[in-house]
Design an enzyme around this catalytic site. Structure first.
Site, PDB file in Angstrom:
ATOM      1  N   CYS A 115     -17.051 -20.353  -2.247  1.00  0.00           N
ATOM      2  CA  CYS A 115     -17.823 -20.047  -1.260  1.00  0.00           C
ATOM      3  C   CYS A 115     -19.218 -19.860  -1.811  1.00  0.00           C
ATOM      4  O   CYS A 115     -20.472 -19.691  -1.029  1.00  0.00           O
ATOM      5  CB  CYS A 115     -17.461 -19.079  -0.299  1.00  0.00           C
ATOM      6  SG  CYS A 115     -15.904 -19.191   0.493  1.00  0.00           S
ATOM      7  N   HIS A 253     -23.483 -16.100   3.711  1.00  0.00           N
ATOM      8  CA  HIS A 253     -21.959 -16.853   3.586  1.00  0.00           C
ATOM      9  C   HIS A 253     -21.379 -16.527   5.071  1.00  0.00           C
ATOM     10  O   HIS A 253     -21.402 -15.259   5.287  1.00  0.00           O
ATOM     11  CB  HIS A 253     -21.264 -16.606   2.435  1.00  0.00           C
ATOM     12  CG  HIS A 253     -19.900 -17.126   2.812  1.00  0.00           C
ATOM     13  ND1 HIS A 253     -19.791 -18.344   3.019  1.00  0.00           N
ATOM     14  CD2 HIS A 253     -18.505 -16.645   2.225  1.00  0.00           C
ATOM     15  CE1 HIS A 253     -18.257 -18.503   2.927  1.00  0.00           C
ATOM     16  NE2 HIS A 253     -17.649 -17.287   2.663  1.00  0.00           N
ATOM     17  N   ASN A 283     -15.868 -20.781   8.589  1.00  0.00           N
ATOM     18  CA  ASN A 283     -16.232 -20.466   7.103  1.00  0.00           C
ATOM     19  C   ASN A 283     -16.254 -21.807   6.538  1.00  0.00           C
ATOM     20  O   ASN A 283     -14.929 -22.687   6.457  1.00  0.00           O
ATOM     21  CB  ASN A 283     -15.127 -19.774   6.468  1.00  0.00           C
ATOM     22  CG  ASN A 283     -15.313 -19.377   5.016  1.00  0.00           C
ATOM     23  OD1 ASN A 283     -16.315 -20.157   4.607  1.00  0.00           O
ATOM     24  ND2 ASN A 283     -14.644 -18.449   4.451  1.00  0.00           N
TER      25      ASN A 283
END
Length: 326
Positions: A115, A253, A283
């Site tokens: 990520c 994020h 996500n």
């Protein structure tokens, strides 16, 4: 001789057409819309078509970023793709993208920081530009996370989606006041491999010979995410002498709305300054920061002259932040 500045010249993004809602997901696994929203803030995510690859998503986002920068693919001399879901073990998705775009020169490579991949990519690009080794760098975060999910595990499959975001960084000569000129002001990267078991994929070419599925201990990841992300943001502020309160926008994020809110509370950041797309995208791993950045540019929130702090934490753990003036 002063180092060159890496200026954000263009951004672009792409989301697959298919939308998977919480209600539809509840027909696939034991969950519900209210359960997902309460714990994550997510209401839907985009899922790549069966014949759609990570490079396909990256190409569309990249072309949009290059066009917004007023450039052509021929102007790009370095491509960095942050992804944990490449088209192939090798060659890299970046080289596939290079061929798709028709970029005939320069170099291309992938970054595997999960990520945090886009934040790592921006940092690498900034260093290439500062040393005069690249003029126009295409940095991409692109993921097809749906390919590595266990769709019987409600603790993970509800969280993730597919998408791509891209940003073109362009070298410019330094001028007068470095703090007020457009460009990347500071970067910060960290990792700690001791926490691998908290967030990982249980497969790989040299270990199992399989792709594997994503596994996560959510509560423990949450604690580390809030602590490490807040630390990286505070460090950036200290290094630059810029107060957190003076930063215009925070582009985190998009892991979980509760994590976004936890970091904001810890640093006393007003919620209206935090760009959140997690409700619509879920996500999207390395794609989430550029996707959120592009949305905020498109809807007029992020404007020229604004100070923007981007940050992420990914499996490994990896984490970091980038402060830029648009």
């Amino acid at each position: 001789m002063s180092e060159l500045r890496a200026r954000i010249a263009g951004v672009g993004s792409y989301l697959p057409d298919r939308i998977l809602s919480n209600d539809e997901l509840s027909n696939m696994v034991d969950t519900s819309d209210s359960w997902i929203r309460e714990r994550t803030g997510i209401r839907q995510r985009h899922i790549a078509a069966d014949d759609e690859t990570t490079c396909d998503l990256a190409e569309i986002a990249s072309r949009r970023a290059i066009e917004q920068a007023g450039l052509t693919p021929d102007d790009i001399d370095l491509i960095i793709v942050g992804t944990t879901t490449p088209d192939f073990t090798f060659p890299s998705t970046a080289t596939l993208l290079q061929a798709r775009l028709g970029v005939s020169g320069g170099a291309a490579f992938d970054v595997q920081a999960v990520c945090s991949g886009f934040i790592y990519g921006l940092t690498i690009a900034d260093n290439f530009i500062a040393r005069g080794q690249a003029q126009n760098v295409l940095v991409v975060g692109a993921e097809t996370m749906s390919r590595i999910l266990d769709w019987t595990d409600r603790s993970t499959c509800v969280l993730f989606g597919d998408g791509a975001g891209a940003m073109v960084l362009q070298a410019q000569e330094p001028g007068g006041d470095a703090a007020t000129e457009p460009g990347i002001l500071a970067t910060y990267l960290r990792s700690d491999g001791r926490f691998k078991d908290l967030l990982h994929v249980d497969g790989g070419p040299s270990s199992t010979g399989t792709v594997g599925h994503l596994r996560m201990l959510g509560n423990q990841v949450f604690r580390h995410a809030v602590t490490n992300i807040a630390e990286s943001m505070s460090t950036i502020a200290t290094r630059t002498g810029i107060k957190i309160a003076d930063i215009d926008w925070f582009v985190p994020h998009q892991a979980n709305q509760r994590i976004l809110e936890g970091v904001a509370r810890r640093l006393s950041i007003p919620t209206h300054k935090v760009i959140s797309t997690v409700a619509d995208h879920g996500n999207t791993s390395a794609a989430s920061v550029p996707l959120a950045f592009d949305r905020a540019v498109q809807d007029g929130r992020i404007k020229p002259g604004d100070l923007v702090l981007m940050e992420a934490l990914g499996g490994g753990f990896t984490w970091g932040a980038v402060l830029a003036r648009v």
